[in-house]
Enzyme design. Structure first.
Site, PDB file in Angstrom:
ATOM      1  N   CYS A 167       3.243   0.236  -4.591  1.00  0.00           N
ATOM      2  CA  CYS A 167       1.925  -0.421  -4.590  1.00  0.00           C
ATOM      3  C   CYS A 167       1.533  -0.867  -5.998  1.00  0.00           C
ATOM      4  O   CYS A 167       0.955  -1.954  -6.183  1.00  0.00           O
ATOM      5  CB  CYS A 167       0.855   0.528  -4.047  1.00  0.00           C
ATOM      6  SG  CYS A 167       1.149   1.080  -2.375  1.00  0.00           S
TER       7      CYS A 167
HETATM    8  C1  BEZ Z   1       4.611   3.418  -2.770  1.00  0.00           C
HETATM    9  O1  BEZ Z   1       3.781   2.574  -3.048  1.00  0.00           O
HETATM   10  O2  BEZ Z   1       5.573   3.626  -3.483  1.00  0.00           O
HETATM   11  C2  BEZ Z   1       4.485   4.207  -1.514  1.00  0.00           C
HETATM   12  C3  BEZ Z   1       3.237   4.446  -0.962  1.00  0.00           C
HETATM   13  C4  BEZ Z   1       3.130   5.221   0.184  1.00  0.00           C
HETATM   14  C5  BEZ Z   1       4.257   5.730   0.770  1.00  0.00           C
HETATM   15  C6  BEZ Z   1       5.517   5.474   0.221  1.00  0.00           C
HETATM   16  C7  BEZ Z   1       5.624   4.711  -0.925  1.00  0.00           C
END
Ligand code: BEZ
Length: 211
Positions: free
Chosen positions: A45
């Site tokens: 994210c």
């Molecule tokens: C991420 O942004 O890396 C992420 C967010 C939630 C679950 C898995 C990965």
């Protein structure tokens, strides 16, 4: 039922990093991209939000507002924005909805309980000036989206809205486009003064009309 292409998207009010917004008012007469991410302070994210900030000028050129969402509160978005700037080299320059009560996530079907029952998936909704849904895509939490692809689809959607054309496989801005089969050759000659090449009666290519 899940939102489908052509549906009028629901309006809502929400707290964002840029104050309270009414979604339709925020969109105004232009295009919009509403996208969710699963959780603040997470790696994929962080890279996505930085990329969208860097592409903001490209969305502006297309008269398209962007707005992000997760079920984290606005205060977390604000703290996290400092990390995004530090690691991605871009200040978040678009509003992020703090949807702690999940009201917008539920309205738009952004929580897929069999994937994760507390976090939003990576949803993208592209909305036209008529407030109708033009594109939706859903990615899992582990895969970062390609926002160049989202811009490419907006280019295609805007061409289709303005001219009677569609875009072929792997089309990108500047490539030839397809003349709508509904147009006769005579109508196509009037509409596309640069001409067109007929490969089959239903497959006619013309230079991109707005170039
Ligand atoms: C991420 O942004 O890396 C992420 C967010 C939630 C679950 C898995 C990965």
């Amino acid at each position: 039922m899940a939102l489908q292409l052509g549906d009028l998207v629901p309006d809502f009010t929400a707290e964002t990093t840029e104050g309270k917004i009414s979604f339709y008012e925020f969109l105004g007469d232009g295009w919009g991209v509403l996208f969710s991410h699963p959780k603040d302070f997470t790696p994929v994210c962080t890279t996505e939000l930085g990329r969208v900030a860097k592409l903001k000028g490209e969305f502006d050129k297309r008269n398209t507002k962007v707005i992000g969402l997760s079920v984290d509160p606005v205060e977390n978005h604000e703290k996290w924005a400092q990390d995004i700037e530090e690691t991605q080299g871009a200040r978040v320059n678009f509003p992020m909805i703090g949807d702690a009560d999940r009201s917008v996530a539920d309205l738009y079907g952004m929580i897929h309980p069999n994937a994760n029952d507390t976090q939003t998936v990576r949803s993208v909704f592209v909305i036209g000036p008529d407030k109708k849904l033009k594109l939706t895509i859903t990615y899992p939490a582990s895969t970062g989206r390609n926002f160049d692809e989202i811009l490419r689809v907006i280019d295609s959607l805007q061409l289709t809205a303005d001219y009677m054309v569609s875009t072929p496989v792997d089309w990108k801005d500047g490539d030839d486009v397809i003349v709508a089969p509904a147009l006769s050759d005579e109508q196509a000659r009037e509409r596309f003064p640069k001409g067109f090449v007929t490969q089959k009666p239903y497959l006619r290519l013309t230079p991109q009309p707005n170039r």
